[in-house]
Design a protein around this motif. Structure first.
Motif: not given
Length: 137
Positions: A100-109, A55-61, A27-37
């Motif tokens: 890490x580079x493949x993961x879209x939901x990170x401040x890494x980018x 943000x990963x599928x089942x946890x956040x750092x 849910x965390x990545x499937x509903x990333x827009x809701x998490x951002x909101x």
């Protein structure tokens, strides 16, 4: 019920790992827009700086810095979790990403664009994550 010991220091920088009660969800990545909101809703009411967040599928750092006269990180997480939970359907299957580079939901980018990190930073994950860590693992 889990008993937590928390430190509250006004203006401090904190590291968090947060997960939903059900770790077998995406849910965390499937509903990333809701998490951002949910985060935006909370930041408008109780500002804080997001130094880094993944943000990963089942946890956040996350690493946050609170304002100089404020130490209430628990309030912020409670608001985020409450807002997000109220906007959630049932979860779906887990996804696997190995770099890490493949993961879209990170401040890494953001940090890579600023020249702070190389595109290959962190290498490649060779073992499959099984979720067995932390107080529930």
């Amino acid at each position: 019920m889990t008993s937590y010991r928390r430190v509250y220091i006004a203006g401090a920088t904190y590291f968090f790992t947060v997960n939903p009660a059900n770790r077998d969800t995406t849910l965390l990545v499937d509903r990333i827009d809701a998490l951002r909101d949910a985060i935006g809703y909370t930041r408008r009411r109780h500002p804080f700086a997001i130094d880094t967040m993944t943000v990963m599928p089942e946890h956040i750092h996350a690493v946050w810095t609170l304002p100089p006269a404020d130490a209430d990180h628990s309030l912020r997480w409670r608001l985020i979790k409450t807002w997000f939970s109220r906007h959630m359907p049932q979860g779906e299957r887990r996804r696997g990403v190995v770099r890490v580079h493949d993961w879209p939901f990170s401040t890494f980018h953001r940090d890579m664009k600023q020249g702070l990190l190389a595109p290959d930073w962190g290498g490649v994950m060779t073992a499959r994550y099984d979720g067995a860590f932390g107080e529930r693992g």
